[in-house]
Scaffold this motif. Structure first.
Motif, PDB file in Angstrom:
ATOM      1  N   ARG A 104       0.828  -1.220   0.000  1.00 26.45           N
ATOM      2  CA  ARG A 104       0.000   0.000   0.000  1.00 26.45           C
ATOM      3  C   ARG A 104       0.850   1.253   0.000  1.00 26.45           C
ATOM      4  NH1 ARG A 104      -2.233   0.534   5.292  1.00 26.45           N
ATOM      5  NH2 ARG A 104      -1.451  -1.470   6.016  1.00 26.45           N
ATOM      6  N   ASP A 105       0.389   2.276  -0.743  1.00 31.62           N
ATOM      7  CA  ASP A 105       0.883   3.636  -0.534  1.00 31.62           C
ATOM      8  C   ASP A 105       0.008   4.191   0.579  1.00 31.62           C
ATOM      9  OD1 ASP A 105       2.715   3.765  -2.718  1.00 31.62           O
ATOM     10  OD2 ASP A 105       1.041   4.034  -4.083  1.00 31.62           O
ATOM     11  N   THR A 106       0.610   4.834   1.568  1.00 35.59           N
ATOM     12  CA  THR A 106      -0.242   5.357   2.647  1.00 35.59           C
ATOM     13  C   THR A 106      -0.182   6.889   2.712  1.00 35.59           C
ATOM     14  OG1 THR A 106       1.426   5.416   4.394  1.00 35.59           O
ATOM     15  CG2 THR A 106       0.314   3.297   4.021  1.00 35.59           C
ATOM     16  N   ARG A 113       6.652   0.020  -2.448  1.00 37.70           N
ATOM     17  CA  ARG A 113       7.969  -0.622  -2.375  1.00 37.70           C
ATOM     18  C   ARG A 113       8.467  -0.661  -0.922  1.00 37.70           C
ATOM     19  NH1 ARG A 113      11.831  -2.097  -6.044  1.00 37.70           N
ATOM     20  NH2 ARG A 113      10.439  -1.399  -7.690  1.00 37.70           N
ATOM     21  N   ALA A 114       8.322   0.479  -0.220  1.00 35.36           N
ATOM     22  CA  ALA A 114       8.772   0.545   1.177  1.00 35.36           C
ATOM     23  C   ALA A 114       7.945  -0.395   2.053  1.00 35.36           C
ATOM     24  CB  ALA A 114       8.680   1.979   1.689  1.00 35.36           C
ATOM     25  N   TYR A 115       6.674  -0.547   1.702  1.00 43.80           N
ATOM     26  CA  TYR A 115       5.796  -1.466   2.443  1.00 43.80           C
ATOM     27  C   TYR A 115       6.369  -2.884   2.369  1.00 43.80           C
ATOM     28  CZ  TYR A 115       1.468  -3.841   3.874  1.00 43.80           C
ATOM     29  OH  TYR A 115       0.542  -4.620   4.536  1.00 43.80           O
ATOM     30  N   VAL A 119       8.036  -5.308   5.397  1.00 37.45           N
ATOM     31  CA  VAL A 119       7.586  -6.665   5.751  1.00 37.45           C
ATOM     32  C   VAL A 119       8.780  -7.630   5.694  1.00 37.45           C
ATOM     33  CG1 VAL A 119       6.129  -8.609   5.032  1.00 37.45           C
ATOM     34  CG2 VAL A 119       5.208  -6.281   4.955  1.00 37.45           C
ATOM     35  N   LEU A 120       9.583  -7.510   4.638  1.00 32.27           N
ATOM     36  CA  LEU A 120      10.739  -8.414   4.498  1.00 32.27           C
ATOM     37  C   LEU A 120      11.756  -8.175   5.616  1.00 32.27           C
ATOM     38  CD1 LEU A 120      11.239  -8.308   0.602  1.00 32.27           C
ATOM     39  CD2 LEU A 120       9.998 -10.007   1.956  1.00 32.27           C
ATOM     40  N   GLU A 121      11.899  -6.900   6.019  1.00 27.95           N
ATOM     41  CA  GLU A 121      12.800  -6.574   7.136  1.00 27.95           C
ATOM     42  C   GLU A 121      12.300  -7.251   8.425  1.00 27.95           C
ATOM     43  OE1 GLU A 121      15.657  -5.149   7.254  1.00 27.95           O
ATOM     44  OE2 GLU A 121      15.802  -5.074   9.448  1.00 27.95           O
ATOM     45  N   GLY A 122      10.994  -7.235   8.626  1.00 26.50           N
ATOM     46  CA  GLY A 122      10.413  -7.893   9.805  1.00 26.50           C
ATOM     47  C   GLY A 122      10.708  -9.385   9.793  1.00 26.50           C
TER      48      GLY A 122
END
Ligand SMILES: [Zn+2]
Length: 217
Positions: A104-106, A113-115, A119-122
């Motif tokens: 999502r863009d928020t 992309r940052a979303y 998630v991958l960082e988590g």
């Protein structure tokens, strides 16, 4: 076997969870942390939770997700949610987990992309912390966005498929099944398959009675 003993047995039994909505797996404890971060939104438990035995219509469920999106709109929120959800599945004896979520863009400035990066960082942080669980991620395509948004999500999935060290597994066609037609998404989904991404088809789900057809192929 009954009561506490049975609960303990089933908790310890090694399990796989192949279809977990990231934003649909947020526990009451995590929801409280998120609500405490955003008191100005004045969101209450009953607006974001379906308790055991409760039923909601499909429309009410999508309304609920709208509210959940409001309280998970920064990278910090997404990281917290991802890590808490993984930790809770691990504590429940899940050894292999496939999370799916729609990038999502928020309004708070988070990009799709940052979303996905968050998630991958988590997932990575949980691994580094030594949790006994393997986690993969599927980028969900919300059919309400139509084929154009679907193409963007496929592109994003392709980029991360190459760079995420096998954390990104594929795509999941999802969203309100009463909107649009599945065949509109054939072209982007076909392209995804040609890139080696796996596909899950997420056709319909109603309240806490799960009618999902979610096949990875
Ligand atoms: Zn689902």
């Amino acid at each position: 076997m009954a009561g506490e003993g049975a609960l303990q047995f089933y908790r310890e039994l090694p399990k796989v969870e192949l279809h977990a909505h990231l934003n649909g797996s947020i526990s009451t404890a995590t929801m409280k942390k998120l609500m405490a971060r955003k008191p100005h939104l004045d969101i209450h438990n009953d607006m974001t939770m379906i308790n055991k035995g409760q039923k909601r219509t499909l429309e009410e469920c999508f309304q609920m997700f709208k509210i959940i999106h409001q309280i998970t709109d920064t990278a910090e929120d997404i990281l917290l949610v991802t890590k808490d959800v993984i930790k809770e599945f691990a504590a429940d004896g899940v050894k292999y987990l496939e999370l799916r979520s729609t990038p999502r863009d928020t309004p708070a400035g988070l990009t799709k992309r940052a979303y996905v990066e968050t998630v991958l960082e988590g997932i990575k942080q949980c691994k580094e912390e030594g949790l006994d669980i393997d986690v993969g991620f599927l980028l969900a395509i919300d059919r309400r966005g139509g084929p154009t948004a679907a193409k963007e999500t496929v592109k994003l999935a392709e980029d991360f498929f190459c760079s995420s060290n096998e954390l990104v597994l594929g795509l999941d066609l999802s969203g309100d099944p009463t909107v649009g037609h599945g065949k509109d998404f054939m072209e982007p989904l076909d392209k995804a398959r040609q890139s080696g991404l796996k596909l899950a088809l997420h056709l319909s789900e109603v309240s806490n009675t799960n009618f999902t057809v979610s096949l990875l192929f």
